[in-house]
Scaffold this motif. Sequence first.
Motif, PDB file in Angstrom:
ATOM      1  N   THR A  25      -6.645  -6.325  53.858  1.00  0.00           N
ATOM      2  CA  THR A  25      -6.153  -5.182  53.103  1.00  0.00           C
ATOM      3  C   THR A  25      -6.738  -5.329  51.712  1.00  0.00           C
ATOM      4  O   THR A  25      -6.636  -6.402  51.107  1.00  0.00           O
ATOM      5  N   MET A  26      -7.355  -4.244  51.242  1.00  0.00           N
ATOM      6  CA  MET A  26      -8.062  -4.311  49.970  1.00  0.00           C
ATOM      7  C   MET A  26      -7.684  -3.146  49.063  1.00  0.00           C
ATOM      8  O   MET A  26      -7.324  -2.064  49.542  1.00  0.00           O
ATOM      9  N   LYS A  27      -7.787  -3.374  47.765  1.00  0.00           N
ATOM     10  CA  LYS A  27      -7.544  -2.310  46.795  1.00  0.00           C
ATOM     11  C   LYS A  27      -8.589  -1.214  46.991  1.00  0.00           C
ATOM     12  O   LYS A  27      -9.779  -1.505  47.133  1.00  0.00           O
ATOM     13  N   ALA A  28      -8.139   0.034  46.973  1.00  0.00           N
ATOM     14  CA  ALA A  28      -9.052   1.165  47.085  1.00  0.00           C
ATOM     15  C   ALA A  28      -9.077   1.978  45.797  1.00  0.00           C
ATOM     16  O   ALA A  28     -10.021   2.722  45.556  1.00  0.00           O
ATOM     17  N   GLU A  29      -8.052   1.849  45.008  1.00  0.00           N
ATOM     18  CA  GLU A  29      -7.944   2.578  43.746  1.00  0.00           C
ATOM     19  C   GLU A  29      -7.427   1.617  42.683  1.00  0.00           C
ATOM     20  O   GLU A  29      -6.917   0.554  42.992  1.00  0.00           O
ATOM     21  N   GLY A  30      -7.573   2.038  41.443  1.00  0.00           N
ATOM     22  CA  GLY A  30      -7.084   1.207  40.354  1.00  0.00           C
ATOM     23  C   GLY A  30      -7.954  -0.013  40.105  1.00  0.00           C
ATOM     24  O   GLY A  30      -7.520  -0.985  39.504  1.00  0.00           O
ATOM     25  N   THR A  82     -17.382  -7.736  54.637  1.00  0.00           N
ATOM     26  CA  THR A  82     -16.182  -7.244  53.965  1.00  0.00           C
ATOM     27  C   THR A  82     -16.540  -6.217  52.901  1.00  0.00           C
ATOM     28  O   THR A  82     -15.916  -5.153  52.817  1.00  0.00           O
ATOM     29  N   VAL A  83     -17.549  -6.516  52.091  1.00  0.00           N
ATOM     30  CA  VAL A  83     -17.976  -5.581  51.042  1.00  0.00           C
ATOM     31  C   VAL A  83     -18.432  -4.265  51.669  1.00  0.00           C
ATOM     32  O   VAL A  83     -18.065  -3.183  51.203  1.00  0.00           O
ATOM     33  N   GLN A  84     -19.215  -4.348  52.731  1.00  0.00           N
ATOM     34  CA  GLN A  84     -19.712  -3.140  53.387  1.00  0.00           C
ATOM     35  C   GLN A  84     -18.561  -2.323  53.978  1.00  0.00           C
ATOM     36  O   GLN A  84     -18.512  -1.100  53.821  1.00  0.00           O
ATOM     37  N   ALA A  85     -17.630  -2.992  54.655  1.00  0.00           N
ATOM     38  CA  ALA A  85     -16.501  -2.293  55.263  1.00  0.00           C
ATOM     39  C   ALA A  85     -15.611  -1.652  54.195  1.00  0.00           C
ATOM     40  O   ALA A  85     -15.124  -0.524  54.357  1.00  0.00           O
ATOM     41  N   TRP A  86     -15.396  -2.355  53.090  1.00  0.00           N
ATOM     42  CA  TRP A  86     -14.591  -1.827  51.989  1.00  0.00           C
ATOM     43  C   TRP A  86     -15.246  -0.587  51.401  1.00  0.00           C
ATOM     44  O   TRP A  86     -14.593   0.443  51.207  1.00  0.00           O
ATOM     45  N   SER A  87     -16.525  -0.664  51.150  1.00  0.00           N
ATOM     46  CA  SER A  87     -17.250   0.463  50.576  1.00  0.00           C
ATOM     47  C   SER A  87     -17.155   1.692  51.484  1.00  0.00           C
ATOM     48  O   SER A  87     -16.874   2.802  51.019  1.00  0.00           O
ATOM     49  N   ASN A  88     -17.344   1.497  52.778  1.00  0.00           N
ATOM     50  CA  ASN A  88     -17.256   2.601  53.732  1.00  0.00           C
ATOM     51  C   ASN A  88     -15.838   3.176  53.797  1.00  0.00           C
ATOM     52  O   ASN A  88     -15.652   4.393  53.842  1.00  0.00           O
ATOM     53  N   ALA A  89     -14.840   2.299  53.794  1.00  0.00           N
ATOM     54  CA  ALA A  89     -13.443   2.756  53.885  1.00  0.00           C
ATOM     55  C   ALA A  89     -13.022   3.536  52.636  1.00  0.00           C
ATOM     56  O   ALA A  89     -12.344   4.557  52.745  1.00  0.00           O
ATOM     57  N   VAL A  90     -13.434   3.067  51.466  1.00  0.00           N
ATOM     58  CA  VAL A  90     -13.085   3.763  50.237  1.00  0.00           C
ATOM     59  C   VAL A  90     -13.777   5.131  50.191  1.00  0.00           C
ATOM     60  O   VAL A  90     -13.161   6.130  49.831  1.00  0.00           O
ATOM     61  N   ALA A  91     -15.033   5.176  50.603  1.00  0.00           N
ATOM     62  CA  ALA A  91     -15.763   6.444  50.607  1.00  0.00           C
ATOM     63  C   ALA A  91     -15.149   7.455  51.568  1.00  0.00           C
ATOM     64  O   ALA A  91     -15.239   8.664  51.350  1.00  0.00           O
ATOM     65  N   ALA A  92     -14.509   6.980  52.624  1.00  0.00           N
ATOM     66  CA  ALA A  92     -13.914   7.862  53.635  1.00  0.00           C
ATOM     67  C   ALA A  92     -12.511   8.351  53.270  1.00  0.00           C
ATOM     68  O   ALA A  92     -11.960   9.202  53.959  1.00  0.00           O
TER      69      ALA A  92
END
Length: 96
Positions: A25-30, A82-92
Amino acid sequence: MTQSKPQFRTVDIALPAPFEGWAATMKAEGVSARILIELQSNDSARAMKALSSLIVKHNFLDDAGAPAPDVLDAPMDALTSTVQAWSNAVAALPPR
């Protein structure tokens, strides 16, 4: 006027093979500008430290197969995914 802290969203990511079952679980905002600058610094140590500050919880394993007490004890390939998955999830994420 009293300030209040906004409720920032998080994203749940799952890593691809060979890390099936690994999730975070990763920060998406803030996320502070400082963290984004560090992620883009081209300095692996700085970028990985910044990445670790984005991870709220994880189930990553270390190289011995034990739960990694710190995300930075996980394999580098897992952190790159992890970085790639986070970037894709935040963009979506849909706009608020």
